[in-house]
Design a protein around this motif. Structure first.
Motif, PDB file in Angstrom:
ATOM      1  N   LEU A 110       0.834  -1.201   0.000  1.00 17.57           N
ATOM      2  CA  LEU A 110       0.000   0.000   0.000  1.00 17.57           C
ATOM      3  C   LEU A 110       0.870   1.253   0.000  1.00 17.57           C
ATOM      4  O   LEU A 110       0.539   2.246  -0.664  1.00 17.57           O
ATOM      5  CB  LEU A 110      -0.930  -0.014   1.217  1.00 17.57           C
ATOM      6  CG  LEU A 110      -2.171   0.898   1.150  1.00 17.57           C
ATOM      7  CD1 LEU A 110      -3.134   0.407   0.083  1.00 17.57           C
ATOM      8  CD2 LEU A 110      -2.862   0.960   2.510  1.00 17.57           C
ATOM      9  N   ASP A 111       1.995   1.215   0.731  1.00 15.50           N
ATOM     10  CA  ASP A 111       2.931   2.339   0.734  1.00 15.50           C
ATOM     11  C   ASP A 111       3.436   2.625  -0.678  1.00 15.50           C
ATOM     12  O   ASP A 111       3.492   3.787  -1.113  1.00 15.50           O
ATOM     13  CB  ASP A 111       4.127   2.034   1.639  1.00 15.50           C
ATOM     14  CG  ASP A 111       3.765   1.946   3.110  1.00 15.50           C
ATOM     15  OD1 ASP A 111       2.692   2.450   3.487  1.00 15.50           O
ATOM     16  OD2 ASP A 111       4.552   1.355   3.872  1.00 15.50           O
ATOM     17  N   ALA A 112       3.842   1.562  -1.379  1.00 14.73           N
ATOM     18  CA  ALA A 112       4.365   1.742  -2.736  1.00 14.73           C
ATOM     19  C   ALA A 112       3.297   2.285  -3.670  1.00 14.73           C
ATOM     20  O   ALA A 112       3.564   3.148  -4.516  1.00 14.73           O
ATOM     21  CB  ALA A 112       4.904   0.411  -3.258  1.00 14.73           C
ATOM     22  N   LEU A 113       2.071   1.794  -3.497  1.00 18.13           N
ATOM     23  CA  LEU A 113       0.960   2.266  -4.323  1.00 18.13           C
ATOM     24  C   LEU A 113       0.671   3.738  -4.043  1.00 18.13           C
ATOM     25  O   LEU A 113       0.418   4.527  -4.967  1.00 18.13           O
ATOM     26  CB  LEU A 113      -0.270   1.406  -4.030  1.00 18.13           C
ATOM     27  CG  LEU A 113      -1.372   1.343  -5.090  1.00 18.13           C
ATOM     28  CD1 LEU A 113      -0.833   0.764  -6.383  1.00 18.13           C
ATOM     29  CD2 LEU A 113      -2.539   0.517  -4.582  1.00 18.13           C
ATOM     30  N   GLU A 114       0.723   4.111  -2.772  1.00 15.98           N
ATOM     31  CA  GLU A 114       0.489   5.508  -2.395  1.00 15.98           C
ATOM     32  C   GLU A 114       1.531   6.425  -3.020  1.00 15.98           C
ATOM     33  O   GLU A 114       1.214   7.516  -3.514  1.00 15.98           O
ATOM     34  CB  GLU A 114       0.493   5.635  -0.881  1.00 15.98           C
ATOM     35  CG  GLU A 114       0.187   7.032  -0.373  1.00 15.98           C
ATOM     36  CD  GLU A 114       0.164   7.116   1.140  1.00 15.98           C
ATOM     37  OE1 GLU A 114      -0.298   8.150   1.662  1.00 15.98           O
ATOM     38  OE2 GLU A 114       0.608   6.155   1.806  1.00 15.98           O
ATOM     39  N   ALA A 115       2.783   5.991  -3.008  1.00 17.56           N
ATOM     40  CA  ALA A 115       3.854   6.809  -3.582  1.00 17.56           C
ATOM     41  C   ALA A 115       3.646   7.034  -5.081  1.00 17.56           C
ATOM     42  O   ALA A 115       3.783   8.154  -5.581  1.00 17.56           O
ATOM     43  CB  ALA A 115       5.207   6.149  -3.321  1.00 17.56           C
ATOM     44  N   SER A 116       3.309   5.967  -5.812  1.00 19.99           N
ATOM     45  CA  SER A 116       3.101   6.127  -7.254  1.00 19.99           C
ATOM     46  C   SER A 116       1.864   6.964  -7.537  1.00 19.99           C
ATOM     47  O   SER A 116       1.845   7.759  -8.481  1.00 19.99           O
ATOM     48  CB  SER A 116       3.004   4.763  -7.933  1.00 19.99           C
ATOM     49  OG  SER A 116       1.855   4.052  -7.511  1.00 19.99           O
ATOM     50  N   ALA A 117       0.820   6.811  -6.719  1.00 18.08           N
ATOM     51  CA  ALA A 117      -0.400   7.598  -6.910  1.00 18.08           C
ATOM     52  C   ALA A 117      -0.133   9.084  -6.698  1.00 18.08           C
ATOM     53  O   ALA A 117      -0.631   9.938  -7.451  1.00 18.08           O
ATOM     54  CB  ALA A 117      -1.486   7.108  -5.964  1.00 18.08           C
TER      55      ALA A 117
END
Length: 409
Positions: A110-117
């Motif tokens: 979720l952290d990685a997804l948040e960063a790309s978003a």
């Protein structure tokens, strides 16, 4: 840049009457008035395949690699689509989406997804905890989530039909029941062979733009001689909540995607008609336009079996494939995937099965083509890979394609 001369009126063929093809045709007639644009569509109506069999979600850009065509064109396309729907009184409901981490182990993803978003400037995106999740979705369960309030739902077929009205209003032509059977290019022209209500026809165009979706590899390969990538069709099956149980889902509820898995996984999606879909799974389709399990095409199977990339893909993801087939055959297994983040969901809450087929391009090395892939050889432009978020991005893809056409006349 397109243009006419006193001796010649520029003609452009657009192959494919889904939302991409019609959006490209509209962009042509608006940006280059006076040229002759013809849309070829083999079906009796527009948007019969991927356009009319998708989830209806207008994506905000959470999942896509920053700097990719998907990321850039999704952001631009969403804004254009929203304005278009408002202007033409078409449905555009910003119901929002939550991407739910069910276990603490998923929070790193979720952290990685948040960063790309955030890199993709997804509007209004925020991280929420379990309590905030329950405020948004009282029946959902998770330890954390991303909330995207700008994610929306719409009716892509209605949008396609509205775009077609503009095409014809500005002098373009939409030919239904007309199948393009072959193309031949030169440095300056394209010969288009077709069959339609008046029989066989052969015409010359100054350019052709290919948006044939599930048949992109075949038509583009005949036109430009490129062998690959090959379309591998994935059938995505959906269940639906009974009308009396649609209150269980207020917006869109998605799992955190597993990077080892090529698709997003089963999720819950509201539709503009008030219904709620559960799905899709992803199983290899035995026919490119095979919306039923029994649909079969020997030619489509041969195209799969003869492509080295398919076997390399299957070798890398066979465990996932077995799981997806099990979910397809077992409603209980399918439902179990959704119960991870909607635990109160019961077998008695669901009904029906419907399906779509996703045209996913696969390279010879077995890798799924992740980004949009658009090629240009002489007078042929081919959209070879345009899975989700292609519908969301359609108006932006049209801008991108038309802006890069060569000069004529």
């Amino acid at each position: 840049m397109l243009g006419n001369t006193p001796q010649h009126r520029t003609r452009v063929a657009v192959v494919g009457g889904g939302i991409l093809g019609v959006a490209v045709a509209r962009e042509l007639v608006l940006k280059h008035p006076g040229i002759e644009v013809v849309v070829f569509e083999k079906e009796a109506a527009l948007g019969r395949h991927q356009t009319g069999h998708n989830s209806g979600v207008v994506h905000a850009g959470i999942y896509y690699r920053p700097g990719s065509l998907k990321a850039d064109l999704c952001a631009r396309g969403r804004a254009l689509l929203k304005d278009y729907c408002v202007e033409h009184h078409l449905p555009f409901v910003e119901c929002g989406k939550v991407v739910v981490a069910v276990h603490p182990a998923e929070t790193q993803r979720l952290d990685a997804l948040e960063a790309s978003a955030h890199a993709n400037q997804v509007p209004g995106l925020r991280r929420i905890d379990a309590r905030q999740l329950r405020e948004l979705e009282p029946h959902a369960a998770g330890v954390a989530a991303l909330h995207s309030p700008g994610t929306a739902i719409t009716d892509f077929v209605a949008i396609t039909e509205a775009l077609a009205v503009e095409v014809t209003h500005h002098g373009g032509e939409v030919r239904l029941h007309t199948r393009v059977t072959d193309l031949a290019r030169s440095a300056t022209q394209v010969r288009v062979n077709s069959t339609g209500p008046s029989g066989r026809n052969q015409e010359l165009f100054d350019a052709a733009i290919l948006c044939p979706g599930l048949h992109a590899d075949r038509l583009a390969g005949r036109a430009d001689g490129e062998n690959g990538p090959r379309i591998v069709p994935f059938r995505g099956e959906y269940l639906a909540l009974k009308e009396s149980r649609t209150h269980l889902v207020r917006s869109l509820i998605y799992p955190v995607p597993d990077p080892r898995y090529p698709f997003l996984g089963v999720h819950l999606t509201r539709r503009v008609d008030g219904g709620v879909d559960i799905g899709p799974n992803a199983v290899i389709a035995t026919r490119r336009e095979g919306y039923r399990r029994a649909d079969f095409s020997a030619r489509d199977i041969w195209d799969l079996a003869s492509w080295p990339g398919f076997w390399r893909l299957a070798g890398a993801h066979w465990r996932t494939g077995v799981r997806e087939v099990h979910g397809s055959l077992s409603k209980g297994a399918f439902l179990q995937a959704a119960q991870r983040y909607l635990p109160g969901l019961q077998p008695s809450d669901i009904e029906g099965v419907h399906a779509g087929v996703r045209a996913q391009a696969v390279d010879q090395d077995g890798s799924l083509v992740d980004d949009f892939r658009i090629t240009q050889v002489d007078t042929i432009t081919a959209i070879r890979n345009a899975p989700s978020p292609a519908a969301t991005s359609s108006l932006a893809i049209a801008e991108y394609v038309v802006a890069r056409l060569p000069r004529f006349g």
